[in-house]
Design an enzyme around this catalytic site. Structure first.
Site, PDB file in Angstrom:
ATOM      1  N   CYS A   1      13.638  15.551 -28.192  1.00 21.02           N
ATOM      2  CA  CYS A   1      13.162  14.180 -27.964  1.00 21.02           C
ATOM      3  C   CYS A   1      13.796  13.611 -26.700  1.00 21.02           C
ATOM      4  CB  CYS A   1      13.500  13.328 -29.180  1.00 21.02           C
ATOM      5  SG  CYS A   1      12.626  11.759 -29.259  1.00 21.02           S
TER       6      CYS A   1
ATOM      7  N   GLU B   1      34.181  12.256 -28.066  1.00 20.86           N
ATOM      8  CA  GLU B   1      33.333  11.062 -28.060  1.00 20.86           C
ATOM      9  C   GLU B   1      33.716  10.125 -26.929  1.00 20.86           C
ATOM     10  OE1 GLU B   1      30.625  10.389 -29.674  1.00 20.86           O
ATOM     11  OE2 GLU B   1      30.723  12.336 -30.646  1.00 20.86           O
TER      12      GLU B   1
ATOM     13  N   CYS C   1       7.306  17.285 -28.345  1.00 21.32           N
ATOM     14  CA  CYS C   1       6.906  16.793 -29.661  1.00 21.32           C
ATOM     15  C   CYS C   1       6.326  17.860 -30.601  1.00 21.32           C
ATOM     16  CB  CYS C   1       5.933  15.644 -29.501  1.00 21.32           C
ATOM     17  SG  CYS C   1       6.676  14.235 -28.633  1.00 21.32           S
TER      18      CYS C   1
ATOM     19  N   CYS D   1       6.428  10.677 -37.119  1.00 20.04           N
ATOM     20  CA  CYS D   1       6.796   9.897 -35.924  1.00 20.04           C
ATOM     21  C   CYS D   1       5.643   8.980 -35.537  1.00 20.04           C
ATOM     22  CB  CYS D   1       7.151  10.834 -34.775  1.00 20.04           C
ATOM     23  SG  CYS D   1       7.560   9.971 -33.237  1.00 20.04           S
TER      24      CYS D   1
ATOM     25  N   CYS E   1       8.979  19.212 -32.764  1.00 15.83           N
ATOM     26  CA  CYS E   1       9.886  18.262 -33.404  1.00 15.83           C
ATOM     27  C   CYS E   1       9.808  18.345 -34.926  1.00 15.83           C
ATOM     28  CB  CYS E   1       9.557  16.845 -32.960  1.00 15.83           C
ATOM     29  SG  CYS E   1      10.645  15.607 -33.691  1.00 15.83           S
TER      30      CYS E   1
END
Length: 352
Positions: free
Chosen positions: A187, A37, A194, A203, A197
């Site tokens: 995305c 991270e 899309c 959405c 997705c």
DNA sequence: AACTCGGGGAT
DNA sequence: ATCCCAGAGTT
């Protein structure tokens, strides 16, 4: 809560998400998740992987990292950028060993008390490392949530609330990983896919045919042009080069670089000094452009081959550095490139 | 809220 | 060229 949103993300992650990243190896090590991270902040997975592998091979545990030499930690970060992250990581490792009994905090508040760990990174660590619910809001999650909820405000308050609301009670790891995978694989910022997705049905941006409106564009400011004149002294006979440690504040803080001057005359004067009593031939190198987020560095290297100077092992904050030692030194990317051009292969090494 | 802090991939 | 990226800390 268990929303259809989270369930869809989790299921999609299992089928289509990434499962073979180095920090995902079983059994999942919270230290590895934390390191990943930190390295991944403001950069990309493909960039980080080799840095991660080198770092974890050298410092496989928090204990090893805590007792490492700062220069060695920085050397392993060399080229990755945002070097404060490495200092934060090292400082946090020492804190964990010295003040936390060697145990990493396993909750958001505790993690956020460590340097370099903000709310998003803390949430990512808690969910990815321990599979416990915690919201995370990196740029992937921001983009996914902005579009799904049709949120145009850039203020974090709404998005953090949205992120919090969607975190599932179970499978937090798959959910967080899924948000990141979805943001990067479906995305995306450029050309979102899309039709593929898993949460397209709900959405708001997709269903109102306004994907392009989210997230709101950041206003960009012009880069300021900064001219830098490097004095580059090379002793080819001994395969060494003169470097000095940069100040602890500002760009490339604490990294090794060439002495820099505000004009060519000063850089050449310095080269004549370091070359004395001989008078080195100074040749101007082609200028190098190095673009940073809000600066455009135009670097003018003046290069001189000098006879004085040999490689020194024990240096304080400046001196002749042998080519073999460059691999274990923290060099900014353009410095490493120029060293490479002048002395040959100077790749980042592993341990010493 | 606006800055600082790197570097490289993708288009 | 431009935009973007598993952001955090400081002012």
């Amino acid at each position: 809560m268990k929303s259809g949103f989270a369930a869809a993300i989790i299921e999609w992650q299992a089928q289509h998400g990434r499962h073979d990243l180095p920090w995902q190896r079983e059994p999942v090590d919270p230290y590895c998740v934390w390191l990943s991270e930190m390295m991944l902040q403001q950069t990309q997975v493909v960039i980080v992987i080799p840095y991660f592998e080198r770092f974890i091979a050298c410092f496989p545990t928090i204990q090893k990292l805590a007792t490492a030499q700062p220069d060695q930690v920085m050397a392993l970060w060399s080229g990755l950028g945002y070097y404060r992250r490495a200092q934060y990581l090292h400082a946090a490792a020492k804190l964990i060993i010295d003040d936390y009994g060697g145990t990493m905090p396993d909750h958001v508040d505790g993690l956020m008390r460590l340097p370099g760990i903000g709310r998003s990174t803390a949430g990512a660590i808690v969910s990815l490392a321990w599979n416990r619910p915690a919201p995370m809001l990196d740029s992937n999650a921001k983009r996914v949530l902005c579009r799904h909820q049709a949120v145009s405000e850039d203020s974090g308050k709404i998005l953090w609330q949205t992120a919090q609301d969607h975190v599932p009670c179970h499978d937090a790891r798959a959910y967080t990983q899924g948000l990141m995978d979805l943001g990067s694989m479906i995305c995306g910022a450029r050309a979102p896919l899309c039709p593929n997705c898993p949460v397209g049905a709900t959405c708001k941006a997709w269903n109102s045919n306004s994907i392009g409106d989210y997230p709101k564009r950041k206003s960009l400011r012009a880069r300021k042009l900064v001219e830098v004149f490097w004095g580059v002294a090379v002793n080819s006979a001994h395969s060494c080069i003169w470097l000095q440690k940069r100040p602890l504040h500002g760009i490339w803080a604490g990294l090794w670089s060439f002495p820099d001057f505000s004009n060519e005359k000063e850089s050449k004067r310095w080269l004549y000094e370091i070359g004395s009593p001989h008078r080195p031939v100074v040749q101007s190198y082609p200028a190098k452009d190095h673009k940073l987020t809000h600066r455009h560095l135009r670097i003018y290297p003046a290069v001189a081959k000098v006879n004085s100077g040999t490689g020194v092992g024990a240096f304080a904050d400046e001196g002749w550095i042998h080519v073999a030692d460059l691999a274990n030194l923290a060099l900014p990317a353009p410095v490493r490139v120029l060293c490479d051009e002048l002395l040959g292969s100077v790749n980042t090494g592993c341990c010493g």
